[in-house]
Design an enzyme around this catalytic site. Sequence first.
Site, PDB file in Angstrom:
ATOM      1  N   GLU A   7      17.226  32.863  51.890  1.00 15.30           N
ATOM      2  CA  GLU A   7      18.268  33.764  51.374  1.00 15.30           C
ATOM      3  C   GLU A   7      17.794  35.199  51.611  1.00 15.30           C
ATOM      4  OE1 GLU A   7      21.382  33.973  49.887  1.00 15.30           O
ATOM      5  OE2 GLU A   7      20.890  36.116  49.799  1.00 15.30           O
ATOM      6  N   CYS A  38      28.695  34.748  43.960  1.00 16.78           N
ATOM      7  CA  CYS A  38      29.226  34.325  42.660  1.00 16.78           C
ATOM      8  C   CYS A  38      28.344  34.799  41.512  1.00 16.78           C
ATOM      9  CB  CYS A  38      29.366  32.804  42.628  1.00 16.78           C
ATOM     10  SG  CYS A  38      29.760  32.178  40.995  1.00 16.78           S
ATOM     11  N   CYS A  81      31.814  36.266  40.599  1.00 20.82           N
ATOM     12  CA  CYS A  81      32.420  35.589  39.444  1.00 20.82           C
ATOM     13  C   CYS A  81      31.720  35.865  38.114  1.00 20.82           C
ATOM     14  CB  CYS A  81      32.405  34.077  39.650  1.00 20.82           C
ATOM     15  SG  CYS A  81      32.697  33.557  41.337  1.00 20.82           S
ATOM     16  N   LYS A  84      31.492  39.611  36.971  1.00 22.69           N
ATOM     17  CA  LYS A  84      32.894  40.007  36.779  1.00 22.69           C
ATOM     18  C   LYS A  84      33.428  39.494  35.446  1.00 22.69           C
ATOM     19  CE  LYS A  84      35.707  37.148  37.484  1.00 22.69           C
ATOM     20  NZ  LYS A  84      36.297  36.713  38.749  1.00 22.69           N
ATOM     21  N   TYR A  96      42.938  38.942  44.200  1.00 26.43           N
ATOM     22  CA  TYR A  96      42.112  38.584  43.045  1.00 26.43           C
ATOM     23  C   TYR A  96      41.250  39.766  42.575  1.00 26.43           C
ATOM     24  CZ  TYR A  96      42.534  33.424  43.519  1.00 26.43           C
ATOM     25  OH  TYR A  96      42.953  32.128  43.569  1.00 26.43           O
ATOM     26  N   GLU A 101      41.681  41.872  39.142  1.00 24.82           N
ATOM     27  CA  GLU A 101      40.675  41.693  38.088  1.00 24.82           C
ATOM     28  C   GLU A 101      40.003  43.017  37.728  1.00 24.82           C
ATOM     29  OE1 GLU A 101      39.609  36.986  38.693  1.00 24.82           O
ATOM     30  OE2 GLU A 101      38.228  38.442  39.544  1.00 24.82           O
ATOM     31  N   HIS A 128      48.917  21.099  17.160  1.00 24.28           N
ATOM     32  CA  HIS A 128      49.634  22.190  16.520  1.00 24.28           C
ATOM     33  C   HIS A 128      48.755  22.913  15.502  1.00 24.28           C
ATOM     34  CE1 HIS A 128      53.182  24.269  15.089  1.00 24.28           C
ATOM     35  NE2 HIS A 128      52.854  23.962  13.841  1.00 24.28           N
ATOM     36  N   GLU A 181      50.448  23.485  23.137  1.00 24.60           N
ATOM     37  CA  GLU A 181      51.403  22.438  22.748  1.00 24.60           C
ATOM     38  C   GLU A 181      52.733  22.603  23.481  1.00 24.60           C
ATOM     39  OE1 GLU A 181      52.983  22.567  18.618  1.00 24.60           O
ATOM     40  OE2 GLU A 181      51.916  24.453  18.470  1.00 24.60           O
TER      41      GLU A 181
HETATM   42  P1  NDP Z   1      42.502  38.713  48.673  1.00 25.58           P
HETATM   43  O1  NDP Z   1      42.668  38.096  49.995  1.00 25.58           O
HETATM   44  O2  NDP Z   1      42.769  37.939  47.445  1.00 25.58           O
HETATM   45  O3  NDP Z   1      43.388  40.033  48.577  1.00 25.58           O
HETATM   46  C1  NDP Z   1      43.303  41.045  49.529  1.00 25.58           C
HETATM   47  C2  NDP Z   1      44.345  42.079  49.159  1.00 25.58           C
HETATM   48  O4  NDP Z   1      44.194  43.194  50.032  1.00 25.58           O
HETATM   49  C3  NDP Z   1      45.761  41.565  49.321  1.00 25.58           C
HETATM   50  O5  NDP Z   1      46.543  42.066  48.279  1.00 25.58           O
HETATM   51  C4  NDP Z   1      46.183  42.172  50.659  1.00 25.58           C
HETATM   52  O6  NDP Z   1      47.552  42.475  50.715  1.00 25.58           O
HETATM   53  C5  NDP Z   1      45.426  43.464  50.662  1.00 25.58           C
HETATM   54  N1  NDP Z   1      45.137  43.918  52.021  1.00 25.58           N
HETATM   55  C6  NDP Z   1      44.570  43.201  53.017  1.00 25.58           C
HETATM   56  N2  NDP Z   1      44.449  43.968  54.123  1.00 25.58           N
HETATM   57  C7  NDP Z   1      44.966  45.168  53.812  1.00 25.58           C
HETATM   58  C8  NDP Z   1      45.140  46.364  54.533  1.00 25.58           C
HETATM   59  N3  NDP Z   1      44.765  46.460  55.811  1.00 25.58           N
HETATM   60  N4  NDP Z   1      45.719  47.415  53.903  1.00 25.58           N
HETATM   61  C9  NDP Z   1      46.104  47.325  52.607  1.00 25.58           C
HETATM   62  N5  NDP Z   1      45.957  46.215  51.870  1.00 25.58           N
HETATM   63  C10 NDP Z   1      45.402  45.143  52.473  1.00 25.58           C
HETATM   64  O7  NDP Z   1      41.024  39.288  48.711  1.00 25.58           O
HETATM   65  P2  NDP Z   1      40.058  39.787  47.573  1.00 25.58           P
HETATM   66  O8  NDP Z   1      39.183  40.759  48.284  1.00 25.58           O
HETATM   67  O9  NDP Z   1      40.803  40.234  46.366  1.00 25.58           O
HETATM   68  O10 NDP Z   1      39.271  38.484  47.206  1.00 25.58           O
HETATM   69  C11 NDP Z   1      38.538  37.788  48.219  1.00 25.58           C
HETATM   70  C12 NDP Z   1      38.441  36.331  47.907  1.00 25.58           C
HETATM   71  O11 NDP Z   1      37.572  36.138  46.825  1.00 25.58           O
HETATM   72  C13 NDP Z   1      39.776  35.717  47.545  1.00 25.58           C
HETATM   73  O12 NDP Z   1      40.240  35.000  48.630  1.00 25.58           O
HETATM   74  C14 NDP Z   1      39.489  34.823  46.380  1.00 25.58           C
HETATM   75  O13 NDP Z   1      39.618  33.502  46.814  1.00 25.58           O
HETATM   76  C15 NDP Z   1      38.050  35.101  45.995  1.00 25.58           C
HETATM   77  N6  NDP Z   1      37.993  35.518  44.585  1.00 25.58           N
HETATM   78  C16 NDP Z   1      38.302  34.622  43.628  1.00 25.58           C
HETATM   79  C17 NDP Z   1      38.268  34.979  42.300  1.00 25.58           C
HETATM   80  C18 NDP Z   1      38.631  33.983  41.246  1.00 25.58           C
HETATM   81  O14 NDP Z   1      38.628  32.813  41.525  1.00 25.58           O
HETATM   82  N7  NDP Z   1      38.979  34.417  40.033  1.00 25.58           N
HETATM   83  C19 NDP Z   1      37.893  36.325  41.889  1.00 25.58           C
HETATM   84  C20 NDP Z   1      37.630  37.206  42.986  1.00 25.58           C
HETATM   85  C21 NDP Z   1      37.668  36.796  44.285  1.00 25.58           C
HETATM   86  P3  NDP Z   1      48.659  41.376  51.094  1.00 25.58           P
HETATM   87  O15 NDP Z   1      48.854  40.561  49.862  1.00 25.58           O
HETATM   88  O16 NDP Z   1      49.835  42.200  51.459  1.00 25.58           O
HETATM   89  O17 NDP Z   1      48.084  40.611  52.242  1.00 25.58           O
END
Ligand code: NDP
Length: 453
Positions: free
Chosen positions: A35, A43, A48, A51, A180, A184, A438, A443
Site C-alpha cells: 500500500e 473508505c 466513508c 465522513k 454523493y 454529503e 409501534h 412501521e
Molecule cells: P458522483 O459520480 O456521485 O457525482 C459526481 C457529480 O459531479 C455529479 O453530480 C455530476 O453531475 C457532477 N459532474 C461530473 N462531471 C462534471 C463536470 N465536468 N462539471 C460539473 N459537474 C460535473 O461522484 P462523487 O465524486 O460524488 O462520488 C464518487 C463515488 O464515491 C460515487 O460513485 C459513490 O459511489 C462513492 N461514494 C459513496 C458514498 C456512500 O455510499 N454514501 C459516499 C461518497 C462517495 P451529473 O449528475 O450531471 O453527471
Amino acid sequence: MSAFDVDLFVIGGGSGGVRAARIAATYGARVMIAEEFRYGGTCVIRGCVPKKLMVLAGRFADDFRDAAGYGWSVGETRFDWRALIAAKDREIARLEGVYRGNLERAGVTVRDGRAVIEGPHEVRLLATGERIRAAHILVAVGARPSLEPTIPGGELGITSNEVFDLAEQPRRVLVIGGGYIAVEFAGIFAGLGSETALLHRGDKLLRGFDEELRDKLGAAYARRGVELLLGRTAEAMERTGDGIAVRLSSGETRVFDQVLVATGRRPNTAGLGLETANVALDEGGAIVVDAYSRTLCPSIYAVGDVTNRANLTPVAIREGHAFADTVFGGKPTMVSHEIIPTAVFSTPEIGTVGCSEELARARGGEVAIYKTSFRSMRATLSGRDDPVFMKLVVDKPSDRLLGAHLMGPESGELIQLLGTLVTMGATKADLDRTIAVHPTAAEELVTMRTPVA
Ligand code: NDP
C-alpha cells in the site's frame, strides 16, 4: 519448490485488497500486499468512515434544538473544528492499525510503498527495487478525486482528499457537484455552521435516484440553509484578498473561503505498468474485468473502484472476497451488481435500493407505488423541520418489491434490511402480514395499504 515467491500479490490496501488478501491467506495462499499511502484505503482514511464521523458531528446542532423542545436547558454551544479533526484523526489511526494487524494475523506479508507491475507474474516495489514473482496479482488501487472540469484557477479548489484535514473550518464554503460526496459535504458544512452553497450543473441533486427523493432532498437542503446554485457551472476561480472568487456561468461572481470540488473520481491506473501485462482499460481508464474480476491477462485480477463497476466499499469487499473464493478457495463466485442498497449521509439521510419509480415504469411493467411523508416524532416537540419520506415500488403482476426509497433519520440503517427484502424477492403481501413495531417510523413500511399510483 514453487517458481513463484508468493501465490498472490495484492496492490492496494483498501477495502477490496485487504479483504482479498486475508481470505486468500486463510485458504493457505502465500500472500503479500503493498500500500503506497495508508492501510484502510479511501473508505477508512479519507472517505466513508471520517465522513460519517463528520456527519454525526454536524447533527448535534439538531439535537440541541430538539433537547430544548423536551424541556432541557441547553447552554451556549460552540463547535471546535480542530477538536473534531484531532479526534477523527485518532480514530482513523486506530482503525489503520486494526487493518494492518488483521492482515498480519492472517499471515499476510505487509509492505509499505508503491508497487508496479512488470509482467503477468512480476511486481516491483519502487522503494526498495525488490522484485516479487507472483502466481496471481490483484489490482485493488481504487480511484482518486479529480479537479474537473479544468477551469482557470481551478487548482484553488480542494477535493475530498484534502477536506478531511483542513486546519480551519471555512466560514463560507462552495461545494461543486451533485453526487454523493457533494451532497454529503454540503450537509456536513451546513450542520457545522458554515455558510454553504452547492453548485451543480443539473437541475436536481443525485442523478439516477428516484425523482421524488431528489425533489424532497433539494427542498430539505434549501430549508436547512444550503444555498442551491443549480443549472450552473463554475467558469473561473481567482484568489482575492477576501477569499476565492468564483465566476459562475450565470454571470455572477461569489467569494468563498474554500471550494470543494466533488465532480467525480477517476481510476488510479496511471503508471501502474498494466501495459506490461496487456491488461485492458476502458475509455475512462478503468480496468476491464469479467464477472470473476479477471482482466484480459489470466493471472491478473482487479476489484473495487479501479474497475468502475459500482464504486462502493461493500461492493469492493464483496468483489475481493469472491476473487479469493474463486482463485484460492475452489469456489468460483461471481458478484451480482444488480441490487445494491446504498445510503447517502445527507441530513436528512437517504437510503435507497432497487428500481426508482421512473426506472420501473421505463421497463414497461405495471407498477404500484406506496408512499408516505411525515415529520419525525423526535422533532414534534421541538417543531424542528425533520421530514421523513418513504416510497415503495411494487411490481403489480407479481406483487414483488422492486425498490424502496427513504429519506429521514436512520434511513441508512433501514435500507440495509429493506435491501435484504428486495434481494430475497419479498412481496408487498409479505410486508402487509408483518406486524408493525409501534411507535416507530419504520412501521409505515408495513402499514401502507393504498397505492397512490
Ligand atoms: P458522483 O459520480 O456521485 O457525482 C459526481 C457529480 O459531479 C455529479 O453530480 C455530476 O453531475 C457532477 N459532474 C461530473 N462531471 C462534471 C463536470 N465536468 N462539471 C460539473 N459537474 C460535473 O461522484 P462523487 O465524486 O460524488 O462520488 C464518487 C463515488 O464515491 C460515487 O460513485 C459513490 O459511489 C462513492 N461514494 C459513496 C458514498 C456512500 O455510499 N454514501 C459516499 C461518497 C462517495 P451529473 O449528475 O450531471 O453527471
